[in-house]
Design a protein around this motif. Structure first.
Motif, PDB file in Angstrom:
ATOM      1  N   ALA A  26     -38.460  -8.656 -45.519  1.00 35.57           N
ATOM      2  CA  ALA A  26     -37.519  -9.547 -44.836  1.00 35.57           C
ATOM      3  C   ALA A  26     -36.424  -8.739 -44.143  1.00 35.57           C
ATOM      4  N   LEU A  27     -35.935  -7.697 -44.806  1.00 39.29           N
ATOM      5  CA  LEU A  27     -34.946  -6.820 -44.183  1.00 39.29           C
ATOM      6  C   LEU A  27     -35.518  -6.188 -42.917  1.00 39.29           C
ATOM      7  N   ALA A  28     -36.720  -5.646 -42.995  1.00 41.32           N
ATOM      8  CA  ALA A  28     -37.342  -5.007 -41.831  1.00 41.32           C
ATOM      9  C   ALA A  28     -37.525  -6.007 -40.685  1.00 41.32           C
ATOM     10  N   GLN A  29     -37.927  -7.233 -41.003  1.00 34.70           N
ATOM     11  CA  GLN A  29     -38.085  -8.259 -39.968  1.00 34.70           C
ATOM     12  C   GLN A  29     -36.739  -8.601 -39.330  1.00 34.70           C
ATOM     13  N   SER A  30     -35.691  -8.661 -40.132  1.00 38.45           N
ATOM     14  CA  SER A  30     -34.360  -8.940 -39.611  1.00 38.45           C
ATOM     15  C   SER A  30     -33.888  -7.835 -38.671  1.00 38.45           C
ATOM     16  N   LEU A  31     -34.125  -6.584 -39.060  1.00 43.23           N
ATOM     17  CA  LEU A  31     -33.739  -5.465 -38.210  1.00 43.23           C
ATOM     18  C   LEU A  31     -34.532  -5.456 -36.911  1.00 43.23           C
ATOM     19  N   GLU A  32     -35.805  -5.809 -36.997  1.00 41.29           N
ATOM     20  CA  GLU A  32     -36.636  -5.879 -35.781  1.00 41.29           C
ATOM     21  C   GLU A  32     -36.128  -6.981 -34.852  1.00 41.29           C
ATOM     22  N   ALA A  33     -35.756  -8.122 -35.405  1.00 42.51           N
ATOM     23  CA  ALA A  33     -35.227  -9.221 -34.597  1.00 42.51           C
ATOM     24  C   ALA A  33     -33.923  -8.806 -33.913  1.00 42.51           C
ATOM     25  N   LEU A  34     -33.057  -8.080 -34.622  1.00 45.96           N
ATOM     26  CA  LEU A  34     -31.820  -7.586 -34.020  1.00 45.96           C
ATOM     27  C   LEU A  34     -32.119  -6.634 -32.874  1.00 45.96           C
ATOM     28  N   LYS A  35     -33.094  -5.764 -33.074  1.00 44.49           N
ATOM     29  CA  LYS A  35     -33.486  -4.800 -32.044  1.00 44.49           C
ATOM     30  C   LYS A  35     -33.994  -5.520 -30.798  1.00 44.49           C
ATOM     31  N   LEU A  36     -34.814  -6.537 -30.999  1.00 38.49           N
ATOM     32  CA  LEU A  36     -35.353  -7.278 -29.855  1.00 38.49           C
ATOM     33  C   LEU A  36     -34.256  -8.017 -29.113  1.00 38.49           C
ATOM     34  N   ARG A  37     -33.296  -8.593 -29.846  1.00 35.00           N
ATOM     35  CA  ARG A  37     -32.187  -9.305 -29.187  1.00 35.00           C
ATOM     36  C   ARG A  37     -31.302  -8.347 -28.420  1.00 35.00           C
ATOM     37  N   ALA A  38     -31.166  -7.101 -28.899  1.00 33.96           N
ATOM     38  CA  ALA A  38     -30.295  -6.120 -28.256  1.00 33.96           C
ATOM     39  C   ALA A  38     -30.968  -5.423 -27.071  1.00 33.96           C
ATOM     40  N   GLY A  87     -25.794  -3.581 -56.118  1.00 30.90           N
ATOM     41  CA  GLY A  87     -25.234  -4.783 -55.514  1.00 30.90           C
ATOM     42  C   GLY A  87     -24.171  -5.428 -56.389  1.00 30.90           C
ATOM     43  N   ARG A  88     -24.473  -5.577 -57.671  1.00 32.07           N
ATOM     44  CA  ARG A  88     -23.489  -6.179 -58.593  1.00 32.07           C
ATOM     45  C   ARG A  88     -22.221  -5.335 -58.665  1.00 32.07           C
ATOM     46  N   TRP A 143     -27.351  -6.803 -47.768  1.00 34.13           N
ATOM     47  CA  TRP A 143     -28.620  -7.137 -48.401  1.00 34.13           C
ATOM     48  C   TRP A 143     -28.670  -6.539 -49.798  1.00 34.13           C
ATOM     49  N   VAL A 144     -29.332  -7.220 -50.710  1.00 37.34           N
ATOM     50  CA  VAL A 144     -29.641  -6.675 -52.030  1.00 37.34           C
ATOM     51  C   VAL A 144     -31.161  -6.707 -52.165  1.00 37.34           C
ATOM     52  N   LEU A 145     -31.734  -5.559 -52.489  1.00 37.34           N
ATOM     53  CA  LEU A 145     -33.191  -5.409 -52.543  1.00 37.34           C
ATOM     54  C   LEU A 145     -33.627  -4.956 -53.931  1.00 37.34           C
ATOM     55  N   ASP A 149     -28.583 -12.631 -55.920  1.00 38.53           N
ATOM     56  CA  ASP A 149     -30.025 -12.740 -55.735  1.00 38.53           C
ATOM     57  C   ASP A 149     -30.457 -11.683 -54.732  1.00 38.53           C
ATOM     58  N   TYR A 150     -31.761 -11.418 -54.701  1.00 40.13           N
ATOM     59  CA  TYR A 150     -32.296 -10.504 -53.702  1.00 40.13           C
ATOM     60  C   TYR A 150     -32.239 -11.166 -52.331  1.00 40.13           C
ATOM     61  N   GLY A 151     -32.109 -10.347 -51.320  1.00 41.54           N
ATOM     62  CA  GLY A 151     -32.140 -10.828 -49.946  1.00 41.54           C
ATOM     63  C   GLY A 151     -30.790 -10.692 -49.269  1.00 41.54           C
TER      64      GLY A 151
END
Length: 181
Positions: free
Chosen positions: A163-175, A119-120, A143-145, A129-131
């Protein structure tokens, strides 16, 4: 440029349009370079982490990394022509411009750096920072993990990965189109 292996590349990219996620490390580690597979080091938590956070339905072996393309997950590294431990990589190995161009071309939903070193290097050496980061490449969230490398176990935390996995799941549900019942 998708899925090509230039003569000097250590590992082939797995990149194409329509990916949900691209994982980017610094460079192939010694074992990964030797067997031609991402995150193959014996102490690396990468494959167990992907399964634990629900991005793979089963535990995947490093040798089967190409199969993740069907799950919408791709791979690349900042240093394509060097391999080894981060501290041993030659100066100038990282090619952030190449990575940015690939993300502009393929536009995955997210690009996740596996470790702060990657990331750097991408963000020009600034403190991160992470996230989820405060910028994107087109529609690609950045994202930086925490690194899954065994050498980085002291900084390990699964929560940013979750948090990344939850974000991807939310994108999938919206799509997803609504299904009438």
């Amino acid at each position: 440029m998708a899925n090509d292996l230039r003569p000097d590349d250590v590992l082939q990219d797995l990149l194409h349009p329509g990916l949900r996620l691209v994982i980017c490390g610094t460079a192939a580690g010694p074992r990964s370079a030797a067997i031609g597979a991402y995150y193959a080091g014996r102490g690396n938590k990468f494959w167990r982490t992907l399964h634990a956070i629900g991005l793979t339905p089963a535990l995947v072996a490093p040798e089967d990394w190409r199969s993740l393309g069907t799950l919408g997950i791709g791979f690349t590294d900042l240093a394509k022509r060097a391999w080894g431990m981060d501290k041993d990589l030659p100066t100038g190995s990282f090619d952030a411009g190449r990575l940015r161009a690939l993300m502009e071309l393929h536009q995955p939903s997210a690009l996740a750096f596996n470790g702060k070193t990657a990331g750097r290097a991408f963000f020009g050496g600034r403190t991160i920072d992470y996230g989820l980061q405060g910028e994107a490449i087109g529609r690609t969230a950045l994202w930086v993990l925490p690194s899954t490398s065994g050498a980085a176990s002291g900084a390990w935390a699964i929560e940013p990965w979750q948090a990344l996995a939850q974000s991807l799941e939310a994108l999938k549900l919206r799509a997803s189109p609504l299904v009438a019942s």
